[in-house]
Scaffold this motif. Structure first.
Motif, short mmCIF file in Angstrom:
data_model
loop_
_atom_site.label_atom_id
_atom_site.label_comp_id
_atom_site.label_asym_id
_atom_site.label_seq_id
_atom_site.Cartn_x
_atom_site.Cartn_y
_atom_site.Cartn_z
N SER A 50 29.97 43.65 44.51
CA SER A 50 29.68 45.08 44.44
C SER A 50 30.82 45.87 43.82
O SER A 50 30.59 46.89 43.17
CB SER A 50 29.38 45.64 45.83
OG SER A 50 28.11 45.21 46.29
N SER A 51 32.06 45.44 44.01
CA SER A 51 33.19 46.17 43.41
C SER A 51 33.24 45.95 41.91
O SER A 51 33.74 46.79 41.17
CB SER A 51 34.52 45.75 44.04
OG SER A 51 34.90 44.44 43.66
N GLY A 52 32.68 44.81 41.45
CA GLY A 52 32.59 44.57 40.01
C GLY A 52 33.59 43.58 39.46
O GLY A 52 33.81 43.54 38.24
N VAL A 53 34.19 42.76 40.32
CA VAL A 53 35.10 41.72 39.83
C VAL A 53 34.37 40.86 38.79
O VAL A 53 33.24 40.43 39.02
CB VAL A 53 35.62 40.85 41.00
CG1 VAL A 53 36.38 39.64 40.46
CG2 VAL A 53 36.50 41.66 41.91
N GLY A 54 35.03 40.64 37.68
CA GLY A 54 34.43 39.87 36.59
C GLY A 54 33.94 40.74 35.45
O GLY A 54 33.77 40.27 34.33
N VAL A 245 34.76 28.78 35.38
CA VAL A 245 36.18 28.85 35.70
C VAL A 245 36.87 29.66 34.60
O VAL A 245 36.80 29.31 33.42
CB VAL A 245 36.81 27.45 35.81
CG1 VAL A 245 38.30 27.57 36.12
CG2 VAL A 245 36.11 26.64 36.88
N ASN A 246 37.51 30.74 35.00
CA ASN A 246 38.23 31.60 34.06
C ASN A 246 39.73 31.34 34.26
O ASN A 246 40.33 31.92 35.16
CB ASN A 246 37.88 33.06 34.31
CG ASN A 246 38.50 34.00 33.29
OD1 ASN A 246 39.39 33.62 32.56
ND2 ASN A 246 38.01 35.23 33.25
N TRP A 247 40.29 30.48 33.44
CA TRP A 247 41.68 30.07 33.66
C TRP A 247 42.67 31.19 33.36
O TRP A 247 43.79 31.17 33.85
CB TRP A 247 42.00 28.84 32.79
CG TRP A 247 41.18 27.64 33.16
CD1 TRP A 247 40.21 27.04 32.43
CD2 TRP A 247 41.26 26.89 34.39
NE1 TRP A 247 39.67 25.96 33.10
CE2 TRP A 247 40.30 25.84 34.31
CE3 TRP A 247 42.04 27.00 35.54
CZ2 TRP A 247 40.10 24.92 35.33
CZ3 TRP A 247 41.85 26.08 36.57
CH2 TRP A 247 40.89 25.05 36.45
N THR A 248 42.29 32.18 32.56
CA THR A 248 43.19 33.29 32.27
C THR A 248 43.18 34.34 33.37
O THR A 248 44.13 35.11 33.51
CB THR A 248 42.82 33.96 30.92
OG1 THR A 248 41.49 34.47 31.00
CG2 THR A 248 42.93 32.95 29.78
N ASN A 249 42.10 34.39 34.14
CA ASN A 249 42.00 35.31 35.28
C ASN A 249 41.17 34.61 36.33
O ASN A 249 39.95 34.82 36.42
CB ASN A 249 41.37 36.64 34.86
CG ASN A 249 41.48 37.70 35.95
OD1 ASN A 249 41.64 37.39 37.13
ND2 ASN A 249 41.38 38.96 35.56
#
Length: 274
Positions: A50-54, A245-249
């Motif tokens: 809900s906060s919008g991470v990603g 998997v987002n290796w930069t974040n």
């Protein structure tokens, strides 16, 4: 002639009575409508979905909660202009965090509430870490542990959240949002998790959603199932609205991209809130 006059008098009396009753009913309806219209504040609660991470573009003032104007609550508020908008959803939030830290803005003027929570309680971040870094057998065992938690412990924790929301905002319409399935089975991923692991992860997401939907319904809340909205846009689909998997974040891994918020969550929430 006398009979005609009597008939006309009775007809007029009945007609006048009907108008009076109709007018009273309309007045009552207008009053109820006015009361409902007064409660138009919107409060967005919940976790990272809900906060919008990603989705990126995070509000620096939200700190580690990582709220963004690209998340569905902010998008809905921008399009619908509620009388007030309070965005307290926070990355990493569990059910206890929502109750302890996010309910402050709720009150008699709150007309709409959204919330997504439960995934962190069930340990889905640890599930994905285990599945990515360890063996298939360890992955499946960790999923089984998460499923057991969802079946036995999570319902009571969700009840506490939903009861607290109703107590603080008794006039509010509450929409509970679920979670997408992560993987398109038989999709285009040639490496990474096995198909058995992907299927087990999807099944755990389905269980989390069905459990949450049942608790929401028992509290009289609407449930927004986003699974269908994300169909064709899962990881391995070729048009994913979810990060793998987002290796930069690394914190954005397995979270909706901006397209997942606007194309997946927003229309589901809008439909449930209408």
């Amino acid at each position: 002639m006398r009979l005609s006059r009597i008939t006309a008098y009775v007809s007029s009396l009945l007609l006048a009575t009907a108008f009076a009753l109709t007018g009273a009913t309309a007045a009552q309806a207008d009053q109820q409508s006015g009361q409902q219209a007064a409660a138009t504040g919107y409060v967005a609660l919940g976790d990272s979905y809900s906060s919008g991470v990603g989705a990126g573009g995070y509000d620096s003032g939200s700190g580690d909660c990582k709220r963004t104007p690209r998340a569905y609550p902010a998008l809905w508020a921008a399009a619908n202009s509620p009388s007030s908008f309070n965005f307290t959803a926070c990355s990493g939030a569990r059910t206890g965090d929502v109750v302890a830290n996010q309910l402050g803005p709720l009150g008699s003027g709150t007309g709409l509430v959204s919330v997504s929570v439960g995934g962190n309680d069930a340990g889905f971040a640890d599930v994905m870490t285990t599945c990515v870094l360890q063996s298939e057998s360890n992955c499946l065992a960790r999923i089984a542990t998460a499923r057991s938690y969802v079946e036995t412990t999570l319902p009571g924790n969700l009840d506490k959240v939903y009861t607290a929301i109703s107590a603080k905002a008794p006039a509010a319409q509450v929409v509970v949002l679920g979670y997408p399935r992560f993987y398109k089975l038989g999709g285009g991923c040639l490496a990474g998790l096995s198909e058995k692991e992907r299927s087990a992860i999807n099944g755990a997401a389905d269980l989390l959603n069905s459990t949450t939907a049942k608790r929401a319904a028992d509290h009289g809340f609407a449930f927004g199932d986003v699974s269908s909205a994300f169909t064709g846009h899962e990881i391995c689909s070729g048009d994913a609205w979810l990060h793998s998997v987002n290796w930069t974040n690394i914190g954005e891994s397995y979270h909706p991209k901006a397209a997942g918020q606007s194309g997946g969550y927003l229309p589901v929430f809008s439909a449930a809130a209408s």
